[in-house]
Design a protein around this motif. Sequence first.
Motif, PDB file in Angstrom:
ATOM      1  N   SER A 191     -40.828 -42.161  -9.350  1.00 53.86           N
ATOM      2  CA  SER A 191     -41.974 -41.269  -8.542  1.00 53.86           C
ATOM      3  C   SER A 191     -42.547 -40.436  -9.548  1.00 53.86           C
ATOM      4  CB  SER A 191     -41.431 -40.413  -7.197  1.00 53.86           C
ATOM      5  OG  SER A 191     -40.592 -39.344  -7.791  1.00 53.86           O
ATOM      6  N   LYS A 192     -41.874 -39.513 -10.486  1.00 52.39           N
ATOM      7  CA  LYS A 192     -42.635 -38.661 -11.272  1.00 52.39           C
ATOM      8  C   LYS A 192     -43.350 -39.634 -12.217  1.00 52.39           C
ATOM      9  CE  LYS A 192     -39.239 -34.939 -11.407  1.00 52.39           C
ATOM     10  NZ  LYS A 192     -38.453 -34.144 -12.133  1.00 52.39           N
ATOM     11  N   ALA A 193     -42.778 -40.920 -12.568  1.00 56.79           N
ATOM     12  CA  ALA A 193     -43.701 -41.683 -13.619  1.00 56.79           C
ATOM     13  C   ALA A 193     -45.113 -42.204 -12.889  1.00 56.79           C
ATOM     14  CB  ALA A 193     -42.795 -42.950 -13.830  1.00 56.79           C
ATOM     15  N   ALA A 194     -44.972 -42.363 -11.649  1.00 60.15           N
ATOM     16  CA  ALA A 194     -45.907 -42.689 -10.846  1.00 60.15           C
ATOM     17  C   ALA A 194     -47.114 -41.427 -10.728  1.00 60.15           C
ATOM     18  CB  ALA A 194     -45.596 -43.291  -9.510  1.00 60.15           C
ATOM     19  N   SER A 195     -46.456 -40.260 -10.609  1.00 58.46           N
ATOM     20  CA  SER A 195     -47.420 -39.078 -10.606  1.00 58.46           C
ATOM     21  C   SER A 195     -47.958 -39.017 -11.924  1.00 58.46           C
ATOM     22  CB  SER A 195     -46.599 -38.089 -10.188  1.00 58.46           C
ATOM     23  OG  SER A 195     -45.667 -37.374 -11.160  1.00 58.46           O
ATOM     24  N   ASP A 196     -47.316 -39.464 -13.096  1.00 64.09           N
ATOM     25  CA  ASP A 196     -48.064 -39.260 -14.466  1.00 64.09           C
ATOM     26  C   ASP A 196     -49.407 -40.054 -14.451  1.00 64.09           C
ATOM     27  OD1 ASP A 196     -46.017 -37.588 -14.710  1.00 64.09           O
ATOM     28  OD2 ASP A 196     -45.242 -38.719 -16.613  1.00 64.09           O
ATOM     29  N   HIS A 197     -48.936 -41.420 -14.165  1.00 60.45           N
ATOM     30  CA  HIS A 197     -50.180 -42.414 -14.068  1.00 60.45           C
ATOM     31  C   HIS A 197     -51.253 -42.035 -13.381  1.00 60.45           C
ATOM     32  CE1 HIS A 197     -47.722 -45.078 -16.597  1.00 60.45           C
ATOM     33  NE2 HIS A 197     -46.616 -45.394 -15.741  1.00 60.45           N
TER      34      HIS A 197
ATOM     35  N   SER B 104     -44.496 -32.538 -15.900  1.00 61.45           N
ATOM     36  CA  SER B 104     -43.749 -33.962 -15.680  1.00 61.45           C
ATOM     37  C   SER B 104     -42.617 -33.472 -16.558  1.00 61.45           C
ATOM     38  CB  SER B 104     -44.351 -35.322 -15.945  1.00 61.45           C
ATOM     39  OG  SER B 104     -43.590 -36.261 -15.586  1.00 61.45           O
ATOM     40  N   THR B 105     -41.791 -34.884 -16.687  1.00 61.45           N
ATOM     41  CA  THR B 105     -40.305 -34.631 -17.090  1.00 61.45           C
ATOM     42  C   THR B 105     -40.142 -35.720 -18.328  1.00 61.45           C
ATOM     43  OG1 THR B 105     -38.019 -34.941 -16.585  1.00 61.45           O
ATOM     44  CG2 THR B 105     -39.645 -36.038 -15.258  1.00 61.45           C
ATOM     45  N   ASP B 106     -38.931 -35.537 -18.899  1.00 63.14           N
ATOM     46  CA  ASP B 106     -38.736 -36.830 -19.886  1.00 63.14           C
ATOM     47  C   ASP B 106     -37.798 -37.749 -19.167  1.00 63.14           C
ATOM     48  OD1 ASP B 106     -36.257 -35.165 -19.234  1.00 63.14           O
ATOM     49  OD2 ASP B 106     -35.720 -34.896 -21.228  1.00 63.14           O
TER      50      ASP B 106
ATOM     51  N   SER C 257     -34.030 -43.923 -11.612  1.00 60.35           N
ATOM     52  CA  SER C 257     -33.944 -43.704 -10.434  1.00 60.35           C
ATOM     53  C   SER C 257     -35.194 -43.570  -9.444  1.00 60.35           C
ATOM     54  CB  SER C 257     -33.289 -42.376 -10.487  1.00 60.35           C
ATOM     55  OG  SER C 257     -34.055 -41.384 -10.688  1.00 60.35           O
ATOM     56  N   PRO C 258     -35.021 -43.543  -8.410  1.00 59.62           N
ATOM     57  CA  PRO C 258     -36.412 -43.484  -7.567  1.00 59.62           C
ATOM     58  C   PRO C 258     -37.077 -42.132  -7.815  1.00 59.62           C
ATOM     59  CG  PRO C 258     -34.703 -44.545  -6.194  1.00 59.62           C
ATOM     60  CD  PRO C 258     -33.993 -44.073  -7.547  1.00 59.62           C
ATOM     61  N   TYR C 259     -36.280 -41.050  -8.016  1.00 62.98           N
ATOM     62  CA  TYR C 259     -36.606 -39.791  -8.446  1.00 62.98           C
ATOM     63  C   TYR C 259     -37.548 -39.674  -9.876  1.00 62.98           C
ATOM     64  CZ  TYR C 259     -36.137 -34.966  -9.727  1.00 62.98           C
ATOM     65  OH  TYR C 259     -36.719 -33.530 -10.376  1.00 62.98           O
ATOM     66  N   SER C 260     -36.922 -40.413 -11.028  1.00 56.04           N
ATOM     67  CA  SER C 260     -37.993 -40.310 -12.174  1.00 56.04           C
ATOM     68  C   SER C 260     -38.984 -41.507 -11.809  1.00 56.04           C
ATOM     69  CB  SER C 260     -36.782 -40.634 -13.125  1.00 56.04           C
ATOM     70  OG  SER C 260     -35.989 -42.014 -12.939  1.00 56.04           O
TER      71      SER C 260
ATOM     72  N   GLN D  97     -36.182 -31.505  -5.270  1.00 55.94           N
ATOM     73  CA  GLN D  97     -35.142 -32.309  -5.114  1.00 55.94           C
ATOM     74  C   GLN D  97     -33.952 -32.722  -6.279  1.00 55.94           C
ATOM     75  OE1 GLN D  97     -34.575 -34.320  -1.885  1.00 55.94           O
ATOM     76  NE2 GLN D  97     -36.033 -35.824  -2.274  1.00 55.94           N
ATOM     77  N   ASP D  98     -32.910 -32.722  -6.172  1.00 47.32           N
ATOM     78  CA  ASP D  98     -31.906 -33.206  -6.880  1.00 47.32           C
ATOM     79  C   ASP D  98     -31.733 -34.647  -6.904  1.00 47.32           C
ATOM     80  OD1 ASP D  98     -28.513 -33.905  -6.867  1.00 47.32           O
ATOM     81  OD2 ASP D  98     -29.414 -33.358  -8.608  1.00 47.32           O
ATOM     82  N   ILE D  99     -31.355 -35.283  -8.226  1.00 43.94           N
ATOM     83  CA  ILE D  99     -31.716 -36.584  -8.325  1.00 43.94           C
ATOM     84  C   ILE D  99     -30.659 -37.422  -7.439  1.00 43.94           C
ATOM     85  CG2 ILE D  99     -31.098 -38.591  -9.842  1.00 43.94           C
ATOM     86  CD1 ILE D  99     -31.750 -36.812 -12.383  1.00 43.94           C
ATOM     87  N   ARG D 100     -29.548 -36.820  -7.241  1.00 40.84           N
ATOM     88  CA  ARG D 100     -28.520 -37.590  -6.361  1.00 40.84           C
ATOM     89  C   ARG D 100     -29.080 -37.651  -4.854  1.00 40.84           C
ATOM     90  NH1 ARG D 100     -23.450 -38.719  -7.948  1.00 40.84           N
ATOM     91  NH2 ARG D 100     -22.267 -39.561  -6.137  1.00 40.84           N
ATOM     92  N   ARG D 101     -29.773 -36.239  -4.385  1.00 43.13           N
ATOM     93  CA  ARG D 101     -30.332 -36.490  -3.177  1.00 43.13           C
ATOM     94  C   ARG D 101     -31.407 -37.554  -2.847  1.00 43.13           C
ATOM     95  NH1 ARG D 101     -32.538 -30.678  -1.746  1.00 43.13           N
ATOM     96  NH2 ARG D 101     -31.696 -30.145  -3.954  1.00 43.13           N
TER      97      ARG D 101
END
Length: 343
Positions: A148-154, A119-121, A143-146, A82-86
């Motif tokens: 959700s990535k933070a949640a996956s790290d946790h 994951s991502t910065d 953003s909701p995108y980042s 997904q792109d962040i904007r999407r």
Amino acid sequence: MLLIWGLMLASACYTGLAVWRLAIARTHPGAQYLALPFAGMAVWAAALLIRSATIVAIAEMLRDLGWLAYILITTRPQNGHQDIRRTIAQFCLGLALLAIVRTGLAGAAKADFRFLHVSTDEVYGSLGTDGLFTETTPYDPSSPYSASKAASDHLAKAWHRTYGLPVVVSNCSNNYGPYHFPEKLIPLTILNALEGKPLPVYGEGLNVRDWLYVDDHARALHLIAGRGQPGETYNVGGHNERRNIDVVQRICAVLDELVPAQAPRAQLIRHVADRPGHDGRYAIDATRLETELGWRAREDFETGIVKTVRWYLDNAWWWQPLRNRYGGERLGLDAGAGQEIPS
């Protein structure tokens, strides 16, 4: 050494393909098992990229995975694609659960087992004009995108703490290079510039990103999966901070040199409305990865962007079918307007 590449929520198809290319090129002596969730474009690209002899080798490698239980639970569209904007317009939290049966492992193989979560910065939020993200920077997604990535790290680290799963987490900066989907800033700029189309830049183009050549990222992932300490995080960055407007202008200059046009391609730049929650600056401190595991980025932005532009010039067979189906139009907010917007 036994490497199992499990859950790649960030850049699952693009970076994952680079990891496969590296593993195949090296015939890594310990890469007995590789399991990576490809989907959609990645499968198509891999099928075009990988020759028959390699397919046979992968089939033989995967044949021994009978003991591996692989469960992937997610929703559509998947986060890694997904792109962040999407995700702002059509938010969907994809939660992946990978259950791994280790009963078939014993001795050194069991000790060497790693579950790599890539994951991502973006999970760290936005920096000011100075400072760098470290492995201990508090999470502050915008953003909701980042988020959700933070949640996956946790979630990944919780599996380590609760069940002892040998999880290793990596957080990388912006990737670029071959096989990058043309919705993203760099490939969209290259292809639009080649075709004489407008080059959209968010706002004034002052947002700063730390650019990491994708093959350098793949090398880092091999090191982290093989030698990273379970329960720990490793930041991966290219030490190549650039403003978006500078990235676009540099691409125009490289193309003007390699494929001269009637007028400078920088004249095609168009400033467009910024996206919601657009972080101002990302920059990674990769000291830990460099000192503990001996990794160094081989490409700086100048060498990497020239390689990338040349790759797109030489590989229209790969991107032209994509452009025939997707011309770079906005896929998120105001999608009906048909405006081309980079990620």
